[in-house]
Design a protein around this motif. Structure first.
Motif, PDB file in Angstrom:
ATOM      1  N   ALA A  31     -20.081 -13.961  10.145  1.00  0.00           N
ATOM      2  CA  ALA A  31     -20.293 -13.981   8.699  1.00  0.00           C
ATOM      3  C   ALA A  31     -21.434 -14.910   8.325  1.00  0.00           C
ATOM      4  O   ALA A  31     -22.208 -14.626   7.410  1.00  0.00           O
ATOM      5  N   SER A  32     -21.568 -16.024   9.015  1.00  0.00           N
ATOM      6  CA  SER A  32     -22.642 -16.957   8.688  1.00  0.00           C
ATOM      7  C   SER A  32     -23.988 -16.465   9.189  1.00  0.00           C
ATOM      8  O   SER A  32     -25.026 -16.829   8.641  1.00  0.00           O
ATOM      9  N   ALA A  33     -24.012 -15.615  10.202  1.00  0.00           N
ATOM     10  CA  ALA A  33     -25.259 -15.096  10.750  1.00  0.00           C
ATOM     11  C   ALA A  33     -25.702 -13.811  10.063  1.00  0.00           C
ATOM     12  O   ALA A  33     -26.834 -13.373  10.249  1.00  0.00           O
ATOM     13  N   ALA A  34     -24.833 -13.198   9.273  1.00  0.00           N
ATOM     14  CA  ALA A  34     -25.175 -11.932   8.624  1.00  0.00           C
ATOM     15  C   ALA A  34     -26.254 -12.153   7.581  1.00  0.00           C
ATOM     16  O   ALA A  34     -26.320 -13.183   6.919  1.00  0.00           O
ATOM     17  N   SER A  35     -27.125 -11.157   7.436  1.00  0.00           N
ATOM     18  CA  SER A  35     -28.185 -11.252   6.433  1.00  0.00           C
ATOM     19  C   SER A  35     -27.592 -11.019   5.043  1.00  0.00           C
ATOM     20  O   SER A  35     -26.637 -10.264   4.890  1.00  0.00           O
ATOM     21  N   PRO A  36     -28.157 -11.640   4.048  1.00  0.00           N
ATOM     22  CA  PRO A  36     -27.625 -11.453   2.693  1.00  0.00           C
ATOM     23  C   PRO A  36     -27.848 -10.022   2.219  1.00  0.00           C
ATOM     24  O   PRO A  36     -28.805  -9.361   2.624  1.00  0.00           O
ATOM     25  N   ALA A  37     -26.957  -9.553   1.376  1.00  0.00           N
ATOM     26  CA  ALA A  37     -27.061  -8.187   0.863  1.00  0.00           C
ATOM     27  C   ALA A  37     -28.289  -8.065  -0.025  1.00  0.00           C
ATOM     28  O   ALA A  37     -28.663  -8.996  -0.728  1.00  0.00           O
ATOM     29  N   GLU A  38     -28.923  -6.880   0.022  1.00  0.00           N
ATOM     30  CA  GLU A  38     -30.099  -6.647  -0.814  1.00  0.00           C
ATOM     31  C   GLU A  38     -29.684  -6.486  -2.267  1.00  0.00           C
ATOM     32  O   GLU A  38     -28.647  -5.904  -2.565  1.00  0.00           O
TER      33      GLU A  38
END
Length: 73
Positions: A31-38
């Motif tokens: 979750a911390s490595a996931a890219s932020p949603a566009e």
């Protein structure tokens, strides 16, 4: 561990197994490595929207003049 370091996770209640802690750590790391949603594209004005030209044809009749100025939903 020195006095300044803090653990990533801390169990405050219960007694999780090693497998449960490993699964939780994997989820938190992913979750911390996931890219932020566009962010969604801002809506264009109704005047510039080409979808209005795809609406059903208008037929003469009661209220037809009023419907001619409304966006085609």
């Amino acid at each position: 561990m020195t006095g300044e370091e803090r653990p990533l996770l801390r169990v405050v209640r219960g007694n999780p197994s090693d497998a449960e802690l490993a699964a939780l750590t994997a989820v938190v790391a992913a979750a911390s490595a996931a890219s932020p949603a566009e962010k969604p594209k801002p809506r264009t004005s109704w005047w510039g929207d080409h979808a209005a030209s795809l609406r059903k044809p208008l037929h003469a009749g009661e209220g037809a003049w009023r419907a001619s100025g409304l966006p085609g939903f």
